[in-house]
Design a protein around this motif. Structure first.
Motif, short mmCIF file in Angstrom:
data_model
loop_
_atom_site.label_atom_id
_atom_site.label_comp_id
_atom_site.label_asym_id
_atom_site.label_seq_id
_atom_site.Cartn_x
_atom_site.Cartn_y
_atom_site.Cartn_z
N ASP A 204 -11.45 16.41 40.64
CA ASP A 204 -12.45 16.19 41.80
C ASP A 204 -13.62 15.42 41.26
O ASP A 204 -14.11 15.55 40.19
N ALA A 205 -13.56 14.07 41.75
CA ALA A 205 -14.75 13.20 41.42
C ALA A 205 -15.96 13.76 41.13
O ALA A 205 -16.77 13.65 40.14
N GLU A 206 -16.41 14.64 42.13
CA GLU A 206 -17.71 15.16 42.36
C GLU A 206 -18.16 16.15 40.84
O GLU A 206 -19.08 16.21 40.48
N ILE A 207 -17.11 16.86 40.30
CA ILE A 207 -17.20 17.64 38.98
C ILE A 207 -17.61 16.77 38.13
O ILE A 207 -18.62 16.98 37.38
N VAL A 208 -17.37 15.40 37.89
CA VAL A 208 -17.56 14.56 36.84
C VAL A 208 -19.13 13.90 37.11
O VAL A 208 -20.06 13.99 36.31
N LEU A 209 -19.14 13.54 38.16
CA LEU A 209 -20.38 12.86 38.79
C LEU A 209 -21.64 13.62 38.64
O LEU A 209 -22.76 13.38 38.53
N SER A 210 -21.28 14.95 38.85
CA SER A 210 -22.42 15.92 39.01
C SER A 210 -22.89 16.41 37.48
O SER A 210 -23.95 17.22 37.19
N GLY A 211 -22.07 16.11 36.31
CA GLY A 211 -22.52 16.54 35.25
C GLY A 211 -21.99 17.77 34.68
O GLY A 211 -22.28 18.42 33.54
N ASN A 212 -20.70 18.23 35.49
CA ASN A 212 -20.39 19.50 35.37
C ASN A 212 -18.90 19.49 34.70
O ASN A 212 -18.04 20.55 34.61
N GLY A 213 -18.38 18.30 34.34
CA GLY A 213 -17.06 18.17 33.82
C GLY A 213 -16.87 18.94 32.49
O GLY A 213 -15.78 19.75 32.34
N TRP A 214 -17.92 19.23 31.87
CA TRP A 214 -17.96 19.97 30.45
C TRP A 214 -17.69 21.38 30.78
O TRP A 214 -16.80 22.11 30.23
N ARG A 215 -18.14 21.83 31.74
CA ARG A 215 -18.25 23.30 32.13
C ARG A 215 -16.70 23.52 32.97
O ARG A 215 -16.22 24.65 32.74
N HIS A 216 -16.37 22.55 33.70
CA HIS A 216 -15.01 22.62 34.14
C HIS A 216 -13.83 22.95 33.13
O HIS A 216 -12.91 23.73 33.28
N ALA A 217 -14.09 22.16 32.18
CA ALA A 217 -12.93 21.78 31.15
C ALA A 217 -13.43 23.07 29.87
O ALA A 217 -12.43 23.15 29.07
N GLY A 218 -14.49 23.69 30.21
CA GLY A 218 -14.80 24.65 28.94
C GLY A 218 -14.82 24.03 27.58
O GLY A 218 -14.79 24.48 26.76
N ARG A 219 -15.73 22.93 27.66
CA ARG A 219 -16.26 22.28 26.52
C ARG A 219 -17.62 22.45 26.49
O ARG A 219 -18.34 22.46 27.20
N ASP A 220 -18.03 22.54 24.98
CA ASP A 220 -19.38 22.77 24.79
C ASP A 220 -19.87 21.69 23.91
O ASP A 220 -21.22 21.92 23.38
N GLU A 221 -19.19 20.50 23.45
CA GLU A 221 -19.77 19.39 22.60
C GLU A 221 -20.77 18.75 23.20
O GLU A 221 -20.59 18.58 24.38
N THR A 222 -21.81 18.13 22.44
CA THR A 222 -22.87 17.33 23.01
C THR A 222 -22.47 16.29 23.83
O THR A 222 -22.73 15.72 24.87
N LEU A 223 -21.32 15.55 23.02
CA LEU A 223 -20.87 14.19 23.54
C LEU A 223 -20.35 14.55 25.25
O LEU A 223 -20.85 13.76 26.21
N TYR A 224 -19.70 15.74 25.52
CA TYR A 224 -19.16 15.90 26.84
C TYR A 224 -20.21 16.36 27.86
O TYR A 224 -19.90 16.38 28.99
N LYS A 225 -21.48 16.86 27.27
CA LYS A 225 -22.48 17.22 28.27
C LYS A 225 -23.36 16.17 28.54
O LYS A 225 -24.19 16.22 29.23
#
Length: 390
Positions: A204-225
């Protein structure tokens, strides 16, 4: 990351030379693509588990600038193709394994604009459409593109997906790219007919555009936030600023011994000397403004703080103004370069053409972004399209 730039600069002269051929071919040459692949630049934002560097966006920007100063099209392709691994890190792990499992140097082209329609079927979607401006696509084995979700009758809805497809699922229209600048980017059209996209290859494009991609993918690296709205345009604007640096370098090299038709050497013309310094300062200011925002956003993200809409809007304003300022400065010296600069045998005219075409990209259009940045600072609340790409 420093070793990536070192590897690129080992082939600097060849990349410059190949840029002339790429301009004729209207795509990067195989030699240039090979150098980029071997440098690892496209793995800058790639997850470490797939051989990526998870590098700092500042280092990525500086590397793309250096490439853009060698050849505009090469910098452009590196900047655009290089951001796709960042987003793929948010996709289903099965999709990541399909793309990177056998070859962690696999490249993906875009664009994100939802130019086609994906109609839901059991287990996924059927995709049809035509997408323009797929930079570097001849050298990519997959694409990551935008698609509007269709209803049962195939009519567009408001929902947008980002989807990935292998090379076997789309056609490249080889005759669709014949332009005045950025010719070497090979930004050709893609045609897709009745391609099945399994659910795991969609996001879902909105997951990425809203800045929640890292939450969706379970990532916590600074880069992906890091905000999508800044990391996506970063490579494009970095390449553009690199082009203006390349043009300035060409200009200075050509003017050192030049004597004008008036008989006055350039070195003795106070007006030209003033123009050179002013242009160089403006291009330098553009570079520094872009990089300062990257550093500030990174440091804040690294502290676990969220970057507000107002900060993002001002960041985008800074990025856009950096691009326009650099190109205007380049124009000032090009207009003083003399008749020799217009010959196709000189590299300066290609930087000039490439930079002007680069400025037409959608992420460099100032209107709505400037409106939103100012309105937000005045206490207003931009709505609808005025919040797009911020």
């Amino acid at each position: 990351m420093g070793h990536v730039l070192d590897r690129i600069m080992q082939h600097a002269d060849e990349i410059r030379t190949e840029g002339v051929e790429g301009d004729k071919l209207m795509r990067l040459t195989d030699t240039t693509a090979k150098h980029l692949r071997e440098s690892g630049i496209i793995r800058t934002f790639q997850p470490k588990e797939y051989g990526g560097f998870e590098g700092h966006p500042r280092e990525a920007a500086e590397t793309v600038m250096a490439l853009g100063a060698l050849d505009g099209a090469t910098g452009w392709v590196a900047g655009i193709v290089g951001v796709h691994p960042w987003e793929l890190a948010f996709f289903d792990p099965k999709a990541q394994e399909e793309i990177w499992g056998a070859d962690n140097d696999m490249w993906m082209a875009s664009p994100y604009a939802p130019m086609g329609v994906a109609v839901p079927v059991e287990g996924g979607y059927i995709l049809n459409g035509r997408w323009a401006f797929s930079s570097g696509t001849d050298h990519c084995g997959w694409i990551m593109i935008g698609a509007a979700v269709g209803d049962k009758d195939g009519n567009r809805t408001d929902k947008v997906l980002h989807v990935v497809l292998p090379r076997s699922d789309y056609e490249i229209d080889q005759d669709s790219w014949n332009v005045i600048g950025l010719r070497g980017t090979g930004s050709k059209d893609l045609i897709i007919k009745d391609a099945f996209i399994p659910e795991h290859r969609t996001l879902d494009a909105e997951i990425v555009l809203s800045g929640n991609g890292w939450r969706h993918a379970g990532r916590d690296e600074t880069l992906y936030k890091f905000p999508f709205s800044y990391i996506f345009p970063l490579g494009i604007t970095s390449a553009l600023i690199g082009m203006t640096e390349g043009a300035l370098a060409c200009y200075i090299a050509a003017q050192k011994e030049r004597v004008q038709v008036t008989g006055v050497p350039i070195k003795e013309d106070p007006y030209i000397l003033f123009a050179i310094s002013e242009a160089a300062s403006e291009i330098s200011a553009s570079r520094l403004a872009l990089l300062e925002t990257v550093d500030r956003f990174w440091d804040k993200t690294d502290r676990g703080e969220e970057i507000s809409f107002e900060e993002r809007a001002i960041g985008r304003r800074t990025q856009i103004s950096a691009a326009w300022r650099a190109v205007r400065a380049m124009d000032e010296v090009f207009a003083r370069a003399g008749g020799a600069a217009v010959h196709l045998k000189t590299p300066m005219q290609r930087f000039w053409r490439d930079a002007h075409v680069g400025l037409t990209h959608a992420i460099h259009v100032p209107g709505m972004i400037y409106h939103s940045a100012a309105l937000t600072q005045l206490g207003g609340e931009p709505q609808g399209a005025y919040r797009a790409m911020i």
